[in-house]
Design an enzyme around this catalytic site. Structure first.
Site, PDB file in Angstrom:
ATOM      1  N   SER A 147      83.046  49.635  24.737  1.00 61.44           N
ATOM      2  CA  SER A 147      82.830  48.702  25.852  1.00 61.44           C
ATOM      3  C   SER A 147      82.608  47.326  25.248  1.00 61.44           C
ATOM      4  CB  SER A 147      81.652  49.189  26.708  1.00 61.44           C
ATOM      5  OG  SER A 147      81.366  48.297  27.738  1.00 61.44           O
ATOM      6  N   TYR A 161      87.366  41.026  32.925  1.00 63.40           N
ATOM      7  CA  TYR A 161      87.043  41.774  31.697  1.00 63.40           C
ATOM      8  C   TYR A 161      85.786  42.631  31.870  1.00 63.40           C
ATOM      9  CZ  TYR A 161      86.011  42.562  26.733  1.00 63.40           C
ATOM     10  OH  TYR A 161      85.733  43.129  25.506  1.00 63.40           O
ATOM     11  N   LYS A 165      85.020  46.787  31.582  1.00 64.77           N
ATOM     12  CA  LYS A 165      84.119  47.335  30.564  1.00 64.77           C
ATOM     13  C   LYS A 165      82.920  48.056  31.192  1.00 64.77           C
ATOM     14  CE  LYS A 165      86.296  46.204  26.785  1.00 64.77           C
ATOM     15  NZ  LYS A 165      86.818  47.277  25.896  1.00 64.77           N
TER      16      LYS A 165
HETATM   17  N1  LIG Z   1      86.425  41.150  19.313  1.00 57.91           N
HETATM   18  C1  LIG Z   1      85.411  41.065  20.149  1.00 57.91           C
HETATM   19  O1  LIG Z   1      84.759  40.025  20.282  1.00 57.91           O
HETATM   20  C2  LIG Z   1      85.017  42.260  20.958  1.00 57.91           C
HETATM   21  C3  LIG Z   1      85.922  43.278  21.240  1.00 57.91           C
HETATM   22  N2  LIG Z   1      85.523  44.332  22.019  1.00 57.91           N
HETATM   23  C4  LIG Z   1      86.456  45.401  22.349  1.00 57.91           C
HETATM   24  O2  LIG Z   1      86.836  46.058  21.147  1.00 57.91           O
HETATM   25  C5  LIG Z   1      88.166  46.530  21.252  1.00 57.91           C
HETATM   26  C6  LIG Z   1      88.992  46.009  20.084  1.00 57.91           C
HETATM   27  O3  LIG Z   1      88.946  44.607  20.109  1.00 57.91           O
HETATM   28  P1  LIG Z   1      89.552  43.710  18.927  1.00 57.91           P
HETATM   29  O4  LIG Z   1      89.412  44.427  17.657  1.00 57.91           O
HETATM   30  O5  LIG Z   1      88.975  42.371  19.092  1.00 57.91           O
HETATM   31  O6  LIG Z   1      91.088  43.670  19.397  1.00 57.91           O
HETATM   32  P2  LIG Z   1      92.468  43.327  18.644  1.00 57.91           P
HETATM   33  O7  LIG Z   1      93.253  42.558  19.631  1.00 57.91           O
HETATM   34  O8  LIG Z   1      92.234  42.757  17.309  1.00 57.91           O
HETATM   35  O9  LIG Z   1      93.119  44.792  18.511  1.00 57.91           O
HETATM   36  C7  LIG Z   1      93.477  45.491  19.642  1.00 57.91           C
HETATM   37  C8  LIG Z   1      94.143  46.782  19.260  1.00 57.91           C
HETATM   38  O10 LIG Z   1      94.464  47.525  20.436  1.00 57.91           O
HETATM   39  C9  LIG Z   1      95.862  47.791  20.475  1.00 57.91           C
HETATM   40  N3  LIG Z   1      96.275  47.798  21.864  1.00 57.91           N
HETATM   41  C10 LIG Z   1      96.136  46.817  22.777  1.00 57.91           C
HETATM   42  N4  LIG Z   1      96.646  47.171  23.955  1.00 57.91           N
HETATM   43  C11 LIG Z   1      97.140  48.419  23.795  1.00 57.91           C
HETATM   44  C12 LIG Z   1      97.823  49.322  24.639  1.00 57.91           C
HETATM   45  N5  LIG Z   1      98.096  49.010  25.912  1.00 57.91           N
HETATM   46  N6  LIG Z   1      98.205  50.535  24.146  1.00 57.91           N
HETATM   47  C13 LIG Z   1      97.933  50.848  22.867  1.00 57.91           C
HETATM   48  N7  LIG Z   1      97.299  50.040  22.023  1.00 57.91           N
HETATM   49  C14 LIG Z   1      96.902  48.825  22.466  1.00 57.91           C
HETATM   50  C15 LIG Z   1      96.480  46.674  19.629  1.00 57.91           C
HETATM   51  O11 LIG Z   1      97.733  47.012  19.096  1.00 57.91           O
HETATM   52  P3  LIG Z   1      99.127  46.649  19.873  1.00 57.91           P
HETATM   53  O12 LIG Z   1      98.955  45.301  20.463  1.00 57.91           O
HETATM   54  O13 LIG Z   1     100.191  46.749  18.833  1.00 57.91           O
HETATM   55  O14 LIG Z   1      99.273  47.726  20.910  1.00 57.91           O
HETATM   56  C16 LIG Z   1      95.447  46.578  18.528  1.00 57.91           C
HETATM   57  O15 LIG Z   1      95.611  47.621  17.593  1.00 57.91           O
HETATM   58  C17 LIG Z   1      88.680  46.056  22.624  1.00 57.91           C
HETATM   59  O16 LIG Z   1      88.508  47.102  23.547  1.00 57.91           O
HETATM   60  C18 LIG Z   1      87.756  44.907  22.946  1.00 57.91           C
HETATM   61  O17 LIG Z   1      87.624  44.724  24.339  1.00 57.91           O
HETATM   62  C19 LIG Z   1      84.248  44.426  22.509  1.00 57.91           C
HETATM   63  C20 LIG Z   1      83.332  43.450  22.246  1.00 57.91           C
HETATM   64  C21 LIG Z   1      83.637  42.295  21.450  1.00 57.91           C
HETATM   65  C1  LIG Z   2      66.801  40.572  26.706  1.00 60.29           C
HETATM   66  C2  LIG Z   2      68.183  40.205  26.981  1.00 60.29           C
HETATM   67  C3  LIG Z   2      68.901  39.526  25.864  1.00 60.29           C
HETATM   68  C4  LIG Z   2      70.140  38.937  26.385  1.00 60.29           C
HETATM   69  C5  LIG Z   2      71.074  38.354  25.390  1.00 60.29           C
HETATM   70  C6  LIG Z   2      72.321  38.070  26.124  1.00 60.29           C
HETATM   71  C7  LIG Z   2      73.421  37.468  25.328  1.00 60.29           C
HETATM   72  C8  LIG Z   2      74.687  37.509  26.107  1.00 60.29           C
HETATM   73  C9  LIG Z   2      75.875  37.080  25.342  1.00 60.29           C
HETATM   74  C10 LIG Z   2      77.053  37.880  25.771  1.00 60.29           C
HETATM   75  C11 LIG Z   2      78.228  37.686  24.914  1.00 60.29           C
HETATM   76  C12 LIG Z   2      79.401  38.426  25.490  1.00 60.29           C
HETATM   77  C13 LIG Z   2      80.189  39.095  24.423  1.00 60.29           C
HETATM   78  C14 LIG Z   2      81.518  39.540  24.897  1.00 60.29           C
HETATM   79  C15 LIG Z   2      82.347  40.005  23.735  1.00 60.29           C
HETATM   80  C16 LIG Z   2      83.677  40.469  24.119  1.00 60.29           C
HETATM   81  O1  LIG Z   2      83.818  41.557  24.600  1.00 60.29           O
HETATM   82  C17 LIG Z   2      84.864  39.599  23.903  1.00 60.29           C
HETATM   83  N1  LIG Z   2      84.684  38.696  22.836  1.00 60.29           N
HETATM   84  C18 LIG Z   2      86.098  40.446  23.655  1.00 60.29           C
HETATM   85  O2  LIG Z   2      87.151  39.760  23.032  1.00 60.29           O
END
Ligand SMILES: NC(=O)C1=CN([C@@H]2O[C@H](COP(=O)(O)OP(=O)(O)OC[C@H]3O[C@@H](n4cnc5c(N)ncnc54)[C@H](OP(=O)(O)O)[C@@H]3O)[C@@H](O)[C@H]2O)C=CC1
Ligand SMILES: CCCCCCCCCCCCCCCC(=O)[C@@H](N)CO
EC number: 1.1.1.102
Length: 307
Positions: A147, A161, A165
């Site tokens: 998530s 988004y 999640k």
């Molecule tokens: N980076 C962040 O700040 C945060 C990320 N997340 C979550 O973590 C997960 C990974 O994020 P992150 O590492 O940043 O992402 P990236 O964009 O770096 O990687 C995403 C991966 O998912 C694959 N992918 C995307 N869409 C599909 C699809 N429809 N079918 C199959 N594969 C797919 C991509 O490959 P391809 O495109 O080739 O399919 C790639 O391997 C996500 O769910 C994101 O929401 C959560 C919190 C913070």
């Molecule tokens: C006691 C309570 C403490 C509260 C602290 C709250 C801080 C909130 C910040 C939230 C940042 C959101 C991250 C989203 C990341 C993400 O999923 C994307 N970057 C994906 O690409």
């Protein structure tokens, strides 16, 4: 009863990039066999090469499968079958494929809501649905959902988004109650902003408000996030979070989530009031960021008109 990774079959969706790739590396380092699932074949092969550098014995295999996890259930079911034929039953599934698009509610296309729900939510349902029967039969298994902190609270710019999640949380809670008697454990991870290609992509369209509010927490390294997720998954912890704000958020939003240990339950009971108090201050500061940005925009509009 932690899961033994040596020799285990771990499937990582989204395993070709960012957090998913780091999770695959982490599991590989601990002796697991890996199936990477993503769409782009070049990125898959590239990731495979990178992961194979970390092998600890010469039996280990990294399998790549190209499929869109959000399109068609029978396709996803088929590739899971293929993977099981080659590397044996899946011991751990990590649902990490996902994407983010930020923007004000009225600026986001309706199709963006459909897309994010389909990739982030259905893209986690399909692979999980495809592995769960075998896991229950074998009385072995871990299902990990990735998530986000944005799956614990709603923020400016994340109407599409966040909801996708949050949906994962409901799925995970209900599923955990069903499969726990079969010794199958569900983990939900709530990472903060993490330095990945996906994050760079998200930043291209992020409203100023979203950026300023997100800067409340610092940007994490994907290796660090991956380590924590793998550790929690092996242990069978329902919750996986990182850092002090991650800890506070998880405690504050535990609701009716399953509890993993007595210590965890007691900590939630004791800290809840304090963390809500802290949260009120955060909420106040978020509101003031939003108001400041609004006034700033109004000012520059007036300036534009008079110029
Ligand atoms: N980076 C962040 O700040 C945060 C990320 N997340 C979550 O973590 C997960 C990974 O994020 P992150 O590492 O940043 O992402 P990236 O964009 O770096 O990687 C995403 C991966 O998912 C694959 N992918 C995307 N869409 C599909 C699809 N429809 N079918 C199959 N594969 C797919 C991509 O490959 P391809 O495109 O080739 O399919 C790639 O391997 C996500 O769910 C994101 O929401 C959560 C919190 C913070
Ligand atoms: C006691 C309570 C403490 C509260 C602290 C709250 C801080 C909130 C910040 C939230 C940042 C959101 C991250 C989203 C990341 C993400 O999923 C994307 N970057 C994906 O690409």
């Amino acid at each position: 009863k932690p899961l033994a990774l040596p020799g285990a079959h771990v499937v990582v969706t989204g395993g070709s990039s960012g957090i998913g790739k780091c999770i695959a590396i982490e599991c590989y380092k601990q002796g697991a066999f890996i199936t990477l699932v993503a769409r782009n074949e070049d990125k898959l092969l590239q990731a495979k090469k990178e992961i194979e550098k970390h092998s600890i014995n010469d039996k280990q295999v990294v399998l790549c499968i190209s499929v869109d996890v959000s399109q068609d259930y029978s396709q996803v079911e088929n590739v899971i079958k293929q993977a099981q034929e080659k590397l044996g039953p899946v011991d751990m599934l990590v649902n990490c494929a996902g994407m983010s698009l930020a923007g004000k509610f009225e600026d986001l296309e309706v199709s963006t809501f459909e897309r994010l729900m389909s990739v982030n939510y259905l893209g986690s349902v399909y692979p999980s649905r495809a592995v769960i029967t075998t896991m229950k039969e074998r009385r072995v298994g871990r299902v990990v959902f990735v998530s986000s902190q944005a799956g614990q609270l709603g923020l400016f710019g994340f109407t599409a988004y966040s909801s996708s999640k949050f949906a994962i949380r409901g799925l995970a809670e209900a599923l955990q109650m069903e499969v726990k008697p079969y010794n199958v454990y569900v983990t939900v991870a709530y990472p903060p902003d993490t330095d990945t290609p996906g994050f760079a992509e998200e930043n291209k369209t992020k409203p100023l408000e979203t950026r300023l509010i997100s800067e409340t927490t610092s940007v994490c390294k994907p290796e660090q996030v991956a380590k924590q997720i793998v550790k929690d998954a092996i242990q069978g912890n329902f919750n996986s979070s990182i850092g002090s704000d991650g800890y506070m958020l998880s405690s504050l939003t535990c609701g009716m989530a399953p509890v993993t240990s007595i210590t965890e339950g007691l900590q939630q009971v004791v800290t809840m009031g304090l963390f809500r108090t802290i949260a009120l201050f955060y909420l106040g500061s978020f509101d003031s960021i939003v108001r400041r940005c609004m006034m700033q925009r109004a000012k520059s509009e007036i300036a534009d008109k008079t110029a």
